[in-house]
Write a protein that holds these residues in place. Structure first.
Motif, short mmCIF file in Angstrom:
data_model
loop_
_atom_site.label_atom_id
_atom_site.label_comp_id
_atom_site.label_asym_id
_atom_site.label_seq_id
_atom_site.Cartn_x
_atom_site.Cartn_y
_atom_site.Cartn_z
N SER A 188 60.43 65.33 11.43
CA SER A 188 60.93 66.25 12.98
C SER A 188 59.71 67.46 12.56
O SER A 188 59.22 68.53 11.38
N PHE A 189 59.10 68.01 13.53
CA PHE A 189 58.55 69.30 13.83
C PHE A 189 59.23 70.80 12.72
O PHE A 189 58.89 71.52 12.74
N THR A 190 61.23 70.47 13.26
CA THR A 190 61.53 71.27 12.32
C THR A 190 61.36 71.30 11.19
O THR A 190 62.07 72.62 10.28
N ASP A 191 61.13 70.84 10.50
CA ASP A 191 61.20 70.50 8.98
C ASP A 191 59.93 71.32 8.44
O ASP A 191 58.40 70.91 9.52
N PRO A 192 59.49 72.74 8.37
CA PRO A 192 58.53 73.38 7.62
C PRO A 192 57.49 72.47 6.58
O PRO A 192 56.36 72.20 6.91
N ASP A 193 58.01 71.84 5.90
CA ASP A 193 57.34 71.37 5.32
C ASP A 193 56.21 70.03 5.53
O ASP A 193 55.50 69.61 5.59
N ALA A 194 57.46 69.32 6.51
CA ALA A 194 56.41 67.96 7.45
C ALA A 194 55.26 67.90 8.53
O ALA A 194 54.64 68.08 8.30
#
Length: 287
Positions: A54-60
């Motif tokens: 998910s683009f909402t996951d800062p690390d990802a």
């Protein structure tokens, strides 16, 4: 002028992302495709990298932005939803994408906005086109691409916030940012208002490619529409960076009439659905 050779596309499994994927393929270019949904595996010889995240996951998203030349941010909710979801995904999520772009030193980002960021704008807001500057067949008045937002829904308000975030990251950090106020994206127009607002998949690809080549770096607002005979949105801003759409919704008029769902009265410019940018979004329930 060198076009970006490694491009991250968020929301790559979505409707727009799937349509753009084959149209953006180039020799020497790699598309890094990110989505929480399943992404079709690469075809033989296709230069893609897939990221299930998910683009909402800062690390990802931080990891996904490493080593890319540009980001095409298509991810997000594609229609009206409760405010909490719009804020979490479309607004906060876009801010996380832009933060990752900044941290990883990505020089260019293209943000998917929507005509619904300006949905309550009307034909009365259009600016008359000077006769000497108008091309043959051009509308008498056009709505500037950078007109101030007037959203029609929570979805539209979220897209207006996306535009504001893009402007902030351009001004603060010098990132090249283009916001695309995308119209009725589909293979062919399906409703009366689409005759003005349609964006064909081929023209969408032409628009994105123009954004990836645009110089000098800056902040831009563009309407994402095709060269429709009945359009009343300005294409001048896109043409200034090399976007020259070729498709016209008018070519599908006969098919619309033959399907029996619409009559010629539905194409009245004074009707609300044709007079307001946001058409029927302006009357749908919020959330």
């Amino acid at each position: 002028m060198v076009t970006a050779q490694r491009i991250l596309i968020t929301g790559a499994a979505g409707r727009v992302g799937r349509a753009l994927r084959p149209r953006m393929a180039r020799p020497g270019r790699t598309l890094r495709l990110l989505d929480i949904a399943e992404i079709e595996p690469p075809a033989s010889g296709e230069a893609v990298e897939t990221v299930r995240a998910s683009f909402t996951d800062p690390d990802a998203i931080d990891a996904a932005c490493q080593g890319v030349d540009a980001v095409l941010h298509l991810g997000g909710l594609a229609g009206e939803a409760p405010w909490e979801r719009i804020r979490e995904i479309n607004i906060d999520g876009t801010q996380r994408v832009l933060e990752a772009v900044r941290r990883q030193g990505v020089p260019r980002v293209v943000l998917a906005s929507s005509i619904h960021a300006a949905g309550f704008r009307t034909r009365d807001d259009a600016v008359p086109v000077r006769e000497e500057g108008a091309a043959a067949g051009a509308p008498a008045a056009e709505l500037p691409a950078d007109i101030a937002p007037r959203p029609d829904t929570f979805y539209g308000a979220g897209k207006a916030a996306v535009e504001a975030l893009g402007a902030l990251y351009r001004s603060r950090f010098g990132i090249d940012v283009t916001c695309l106020r995308i119209g009725a994206f589909r293979p062919r127009p399906l409703a009366p208002e689409d005759l003005a607002a349609w964006l064909s998949p081929d023209d969408a690809a032409r628009l994105v490619e123009a954004c990836l080549r645009a110089e000098p770096a800056g902040f831009r607002m563009l309407w994402g529409i095709s060269r429709n005979t009945r359009r009343w949105w300005s294409l001048a801003e896109g043409e200034a960076i090399g976007y020259h759409p070729r498709d016209d919704a008018e070519d599908h008029l006969a098919a619309l009439l033959e399907c029996g769902s619409f009559g010629r009265a539905d194409f009245d410019p004074a009707a609300d659905r044709n007079f307001r940018v946001g058409a029927n979004f302006c009357t749908m329930p919020l959330g």
